[in-house]
Enzyme design. Structure first.
Site, PDB file in Angstrom:
ATOM      1  N   LYS A   1       0.839  -1.218   0.000  1.00  0.00           N
ATOM      2  CA  LYS A   1       0.000   0.000   0.000  1.00  0.00           C
ATOM      3  C   LYS A   1       0.865   1.257   0.000  1.00  0.00           C
ATOM      4  CE  LYS A   1      -1.754   2.007   3.934  1.00  0.00           C
ATOM      5  NZ  LYS A   1      -1.658   3.458   4.108  1.00  0.00           N
ATOM      6  N   ASN A   2       1.798   1.337   0.922  1.00  0.00           N
ATOM      7  CA  ASN A   2       2.517   2.605   1.071  1.00  0.00           C
ATOM      8  C   ASN A   2       3.484   2.875  -0.073  1.00  0.00           C
ATOM      9  OD1 ASN A   2       1.048   3.294   3.274  1.00  0.00           O
ATOM     10  ND2 ASN A   2       2.554   2.608   4.782  1.00  0.00           N
TER      11      ASN A   2
ATOM     12  N   ARG B   1      -4.384   9.837   3.163  1.00  0.00           N
ATOM     13  CA  ARG B   1      -3.206  10.551   3.663  1.00  0.00           C
ATOM     14  C   ARG B   1      -2.259  10.905   2.517  1.00  0.00           C
ATOM     15  NH1 ARG B   1      -1.387  13.575   7.597  1.00  0.00           N
ATOM     16  NH2 ARG B   1       0.854  13.440   7.800  1.00  0.00           N
TER      17      ARG B   1
ATOM     18  N   CYS C   1      -5.507   8.265   8.695  1.00  0.00           N
ATOM     19  CA  CYS C   1      -5.855   7.713  10.001  1.00  0.00           C
ATOM     20  C   CYS C   1      -5.670   8.737  11.121  1.00  0.00           C
ATOM     21  CB  CYS C   1      -4.990   6.496  10.273  1.00  0.00           C
ATOM     22  SG  CYS C   1      -5.432   5.117   9.216  1.00  0.00           S
TER      23      CYS C   1
ATOM     24  N   ARG D   1      -0.219  15.050  12.799  1.00  0.00           N
ATOM     25  CA  ARG D   1       0.676  14.579  11.737  1.00  0.00           C
ATOM     26  C   ARG D   1       1.069  15.771  10.867  1.00  0.00           C
ATOM     27  NH1 ARG D   1      -2.041   9.189   9.271  1.00  0.00           N
ATOM     28  NH2 ARG D   1       0.061   8.802   8.515  1.00  0.00           N
ATOM     29  N   PRO D   2       1.942  16.633  11.395  1.00  0.00           N
ATOM     30  CA  PRO D   2       2.309  17.833  10.645  1.00  0.00           C
ATOM     31  C   PRO D   2       3.072  17.485   9.367  1.00  0.00           C
ATOM     32  CG  PRO D   2       3.741  17.577  12.554  1.00  0.00           C
ATOM     33  CD  PRO D   2       2.694  16.506  12.663  1.00  0.00           C
ATOM     34  N   ILE D   3       3.077  18.416   8.397  1.00  0.00           N
ATOM     35  CA  ILE D   3       3.872  18.187   7.181  1.00  0.00           C
ATOM     36  C   ILE D   3       4.855  19.346   6.950  1.00  0.00           C
ATOM     37  CG2 ILE D   3       2.155  16.673   6.106  1.00  0.00           C
ATOM     38  CD1 ILE D   3       1.444  19.032   4.250  1.00  0.00           C
ATOM     39  N   ASP D   4       5.246  19.959   8.062  1.00  0.00           N
ATOM     40  CA  ASP D   4       6.174  21.094   7.952  1.00  0.00           C
ATOM     41  C   ASP D   4       7.477  20.728   7.240  1.00  0.00           C
ATOM     42  OD1 ASP D   4       6.312  19.557  10.501  1.00  0.00           O
ATOM     43  OD2 ASP D   4       8.147  20.708  10.789  1.00  0.00           O
ATOM     44  N   GLN D   5       7.953  19.502   7.430  1.00  0.00           N
ATOM     45  CA  GLN D   5       9.223  19.118   6.802  1.00  0.00           C
ATOM     46  C   GLN D   5       9.086  18.995   5.285  1.00  0.00           C
ATOM     47  OE1 GLN D   5      12.149  18.889   8.739  1.00  0.00           O
ATOM     48  NE2 GLN D   5      10.676  19.764  10.182  1.00  0.00           N
TER      49      GLN D   5
ATOM     50  N   ASP E   1       3.513   0.684  12.267  1.00  0.00           N
ATOM     51  CA  ASP E   1       2.316   0.117  11.630  1.00  0.00           C
ATOM     52  C   ASP E   1       2.035  -1.317  12.085  1.00  0.00           C
ATOM     53  OD1 ASP E   1       2.206   2.508  10.326  1.00  0.00           O
ATOM     54  OD2 ASP E   1       2.872   1.735   8.387  1.00  0.00           O
TER      55      ASP E   1
ATOM     56  N   ILE F   1       6.457   7.016  17.537  1.00  0.00           N
ATOM     57  CA  ILE F   1       6.263   7.753  16.272  1.00  0.00           C
ATOM     58  C   ILE F   1       5.001   8.623  16.333  1.00  0.00           C
ATOM     59  CG2 ILE F   1       6.087   7.569  13.743  1.00  0.00           C
ATOM     60  CD1 ILE F   1       8.688   6.346  14.704  1.00  0.00           C
TER      61      ILE F   1
ATOM     62  N   ARG G   1      -8.813   0.058   3.636  1.00  0.00           N
ATOM     63  CA  ARG G   1      -7.862   1.036   3.091  1.00  0.00           C
ATOM     64  C   ARG G   1      -6.504   0.414   2.840  1.00  0.00           C
ATOM     65  NH1 ARG G   1      -8.286   6.508   6.408  1.00  0.00           N
ATOM     66  NH2 ARG G   1      -6.586   6.927   5.002  1.00  0.00           N
TER      67      ARG G   1
HETATM   68  C1  EPZ Z   1       4.055   6.986   6.581  1.00  0.00           C
HETATM   69  O1  EPZ Z   1       3.319   8.071   7.124  1.00  0.00           O
HETATM   70  C2  EPZ Z   1       3.049   5.887   6.367  1.00  0.00           C
HETATM   71  N1  EPZ Z   1       2.040   6.344   5.432  1.00  0.00           N
HETATM   72  C3  EPZ Z   1       2.446   5.476   7.689  1.00  0.00           C
HETATM   73  O2  EPZ Z   1       1.626   4.363   7.447  1.00  0.00           O
HETATM   74  C4  EPZ Z   1       3.545   5.072   8.652  1.00  0.00           C
HETATM   75  O3  EPZ Z   1       2.974   4.863   9.925  1.00  0.00           O
HETATM   76  C5  EPZ Z   1       4.604   6.163   8.749  1.00  0.00           C
HETATM   77  O4  EPZ Z   1       5.071   6.534   7.445  1.00  0.00           O
HETATM   78  C6  EPZ Z   1       5.790   5.768   9.605  1.00  0.00           C
HETATM   79  O5  EPZ Z   1       6.379   4.610   9.094  1.00  0.00           O
HETATM   80  C7  EPZ Z   1       2.262   6.322   4.130  1.00  0.00           C
HETATM   81  O6  EPZ Z   1       3.294   5.884   3.641  1.00  0.00           O
HETATM   82  C8  EPZ Z   1       1.173   6.826   3.253  1.00  0.00           C
HETATM   83  P1  EPZ Z   1       6.164  10.238   8.778  1.00  0.00           P
HETATM   84  P2  EPZ Z   1       3.916   9.532   7.181  1.00  0.00           P
HETATM   85  O7  EPZ Z   1       6.197  11.485   7.982  1.00  0.00           O
HETATM   86  O8  EPZ Z   1       4.751   9.724   5.965  1.00  0.00           O
HETATM   87  C9  EPZ Z   1       6.460  13.548  12.274  1.00  0.00           C
HETATM   88  C10 EPZ Z   1      -0.277   3.023   7.736  1.00  0.00           C
HETATM   89  O9  EPZ Z   1      -0.866   2.526   8.727  1.00  0.00           O
HETATM   90  N2  EPZ Z   1       6.521  14.533  11.184  1.00  0.00           N
HETATM   91  O10 EPZ Z   1       7.330   9.307   8.678  1.00  0.00           O
HETATM   92  O11 EPZ Z   1       2.816  10.466   7.419  1.00  0.00           O
HETATM   93  C11 EPZ Z   1       5.081  12.920  12.375  1.00  0.00           C
HETATM   94  O12 EPZ Z   1       4.211  13.700  13.149  1.00  0.00           O
HETATM   95  C12 EPZ Z   1       0.208   4.454   7.772  1.00  0.00           C
HETATM   96  O13 EPZ Z   1      -0.082   2.416   6.683  1.00  0.00           O
HETATM   97  C13 EPZ Z   1       6.741  15.863  11.476  1.00  0.00           C
HETATM   98  O14 EPZ Z   1       6.869  16.267  12.626  1.00  0.00           O
HETATM   99  O15 EPZ Z   1       4.839   9.423   8.454  1.00  0.00           O
HETATM  100  C14 EPZ Z   1       5.379  11.579  12.989  1.00  0.00           C
HETATM  101  O16 EPZ Z   1       5.485  11.728  14.376  1.00  0.00           O
HETATM  102  C15 EPZ Z   1      -0.199   5.193   8.976  1.00  0.00           C
HETATM  103  N3  EPZ Z   1       6.788  16.768  10.429  1.00  0.00           N
HETATM  104  C16 EPZ Z   1       6.767  11.250  12.448  1.00  0.00           C
HETATM  105  O17 EPZ Z   1       7.313  12.479  11.980  1.00  0.00           O
HETATM  106  C17 EPZ Z   1       6.655  16.373   9.134  1.00  0.00           C
HETATM  107  O18 EPZ Z   1       6.707  17.239   8.246  1.00  0.00           O
HETATM  108  C18 EPZ Z   1       6.813  10.239  11.314  1.00  0.00           C
HETATM  109  O19 EPZ Z   1       5.912  10.639  10.283  1.00  0.00           O
HETATM  110  C19 EPZ Z   1       6.441  15.034   8.861  1.00  0.00           C
HETATM  111  C20 EPZ Z   1       6.378  14.115   9.899  1.00  0.00           C
END
Ligand code: EPZ
Length: 416
Positions: A19-20, A90, A114, A119-123, A302, A324, A394
């Site tokens: 999926k991812n 997402r 979910c 789940r910020p996207i600032d980065q 996950d 996480i 999903r």
């Molecule tokens: C991906 O989410 C996956 N989703 C998630 O899978 C998975 O849990 C996650 O990676 C961790 O492995 C997809 O691939 C679509 P992150 P993502 O950015 O990219 C913080 C599932 O069940 N963060 O690695 O959203 C954030 O808050 C899903 O299949 C920032 O602070 O995860 C979190 O604490 C759920 N700023 C951590 O980093 C940012 O700009 C990791 O998030 C981005 C993230």
């Protein structure tokens, strides 16, 4: 979803495509200058949502589930994703990177997905800005524009899977070189890089924490099969252990499962593997273990939810630390209704193993919480009714059918 627990899972099952990885590779087709064909996509609702989004942008998409998807991005003139479409999954945020890379402008609303905490996207946005985009966020709508994207150094403050993927998408067609430092190393990042490289992109270092990208002007068509789903594989491994079964999971990549396999072995489960298959057997009492979720190659968040369901009947006390996400333990409150002994303090769960769980009505709150409830239902005495099972669709293709083929008693009824 109705599950009558207590039946050991036996036999062989094939894992679906990831999926991812699928939700990154499908938007990435927009970067191509010719049609692309993707194979081994999972037949799940997130994939259908992306097909609708690509079509709304003007791309021609020919999708035959369980066979192939061909995307011809050439007619795609769109650069905006509607609020409704952004909310459907997402990964709609990957349209930001893909559209920026394709036509230097993108507009997408903050994504759905979910509810597992902030789940910020600032980065992601910081990465786009480093490549020269002007990024504006107003009323939940993100707009990014550049006259031209120019390669740059991007340093992530946190390791982010989505941020790494989004910056890769934007950078493959930027002018010059981009280096991503503190990149995520998950298998689907490597898979996306392989997909893009098969179109002629120049990406090195995916799978390490420094990824180097040399921007290319033109990318050519390709045919690519996505990797098997790491989390579906893990969920099936946990289900086999939870029912004291004997299951061979075919078509997986065993090395992606090392962190889970190590924990299952520690619990007393037998795990063996060959080239592309894993066999999980269990016939005795499981031992409690501690788990701390970490970025790859650590224990994946996950799989924390399905794994913690399994631990509710392990002998002794297990401690789960979710590092996480801030709110990814809600499934344990539901499993407590079935008799589990759990205390939750902040992001830590302390589980005292009980002998049995008892079926009853419970509700899924997100995708992997749903998977955890399925594991609990398979272990429980009596019938478990899982409400809101659509969350599970999903990310898991034909979950009932796959579990039934292994001997589970599981079905779905339409709600009132
Ligand atoms: C991906 O989410 C996956 N989703 C998630 O899978 C998975 O849990 C996650 O990676 C961790 O492995 C997809 O691939 C679509 P992150 P993502 O950015 O990219 C913080 C599932 O069940 N963060 O690695 O959203 C954030 O808050 C899903 O299949 C920032 O602070 O995860 C979190 O604490 C759920 N700023 C951590 O980093 C940012 O700009 C990791 O998030 C981005 C993230």
């Amino acid at each position: 979803m109705l599950i009558t627990g207590g039946n050991p899972l036996m036999g062989e099952v094939r894992v679906s495509g990831g999926k991812n990885t699928a939700v990154a590779v499908i938007p990435a087709t927009l970067l191509c200058d010719e049609p692309c064909t993707i194979e081994n996509l999972p037949d799940i609702s997130d994939v259908y949502a992306l097909v609708d989004i690509l079509r709304a942008l003007g791309a021609r998409v020919d999708y035959v589930p369980n066979a192939f998807m061909t995307v011809d991005p050439r007619p795609a003139e769109g650069w905006q994703v509607s609020y409704d479409d952004s909310q459907r999954l997402r990964a709609s945020y990957y349209l930001l990177g893909a559209l920026l890379g394709r036509r230097n402008e993108a507009e997408v609303y903050l994504p759905g997905g979910c509810a597992i905490g902030a789940r910020p996207i600032d980065q992601h946005l910081k990465g786009f800005a480093a490549l020269g985009a002007e990024v504006e966020q107003l009323g939940g709508r993100i707009t990014a524009r550049a006259d031209a994207l120019v390669g740059s150094d991007v340093f992530f403050d946190v390791v982010t899977v989505g941020g790494t993927i989004n910056v890769m998408l934007a950078a493959v067609k930027a002018q010059g070189n981009t280096t991503i430092y503190n990149a995520a190393k998950e298998p689907h990042i490597v898979d996306l890089a392989n997909f893009l490289n098969s179109m002629g992109a120049k990406i090195k270092g995916a799978g390490t924490d420094v990824i180097r990208i040399r921007g290319q002007q033109v990318l050519h068509g390709t045919t690519y099969a996505v990797i098997p789903d790491q989390i579906e594989t893990g969920t099936l491994m946990i289900a086999a252990a939870a029912t004291h079964g004997d299951v061979v999971i075919n078509g997986c990549i065993p090395t992606h499962m090392d962190a889970l396999a190590a924990k299952l072995l520690e619990m007393g489960v037998r795990v063996t593997d060959s080239d592309d298959a894993i066999r999980v057997r269990s016939n005795g009492q499981h031992r409690a273990v501690n788990i701390k979720t970490q970025v790859y190659p650590g224990f994946p968040t996950d799989l924390q939810q399905p794994m913690s369901a399994l631990l509710t009947t392990a002998k002794g006390t297990s401690i789960i630390q979710e590092t996480i996400y801030e709110s990814r333990l809600k499934h344990l409150s539901e499993i407590s209704r079935m008799g589990a002994q759990v205390r939750i303090v902040d992001r830590t769960a302390i589980i005292d193993g009980v002998t049995d769980l008892y079926g009853g009505p419970i509700t899924a709150t997100d995708l992997r919480a749903g998977a955890a409830l399925v594991i609990a239902g398979l272990m429980a005495k009596g019938v478990t009714e899982i409400y809101e099972p659509h969350y599970i669709d999903r990310g898991y293709e034909n979950i009932e059918q796959k579990l039934r083929s292994l001997g589970a008693v599981i079905s779905r009824e339409k709600g009132e």
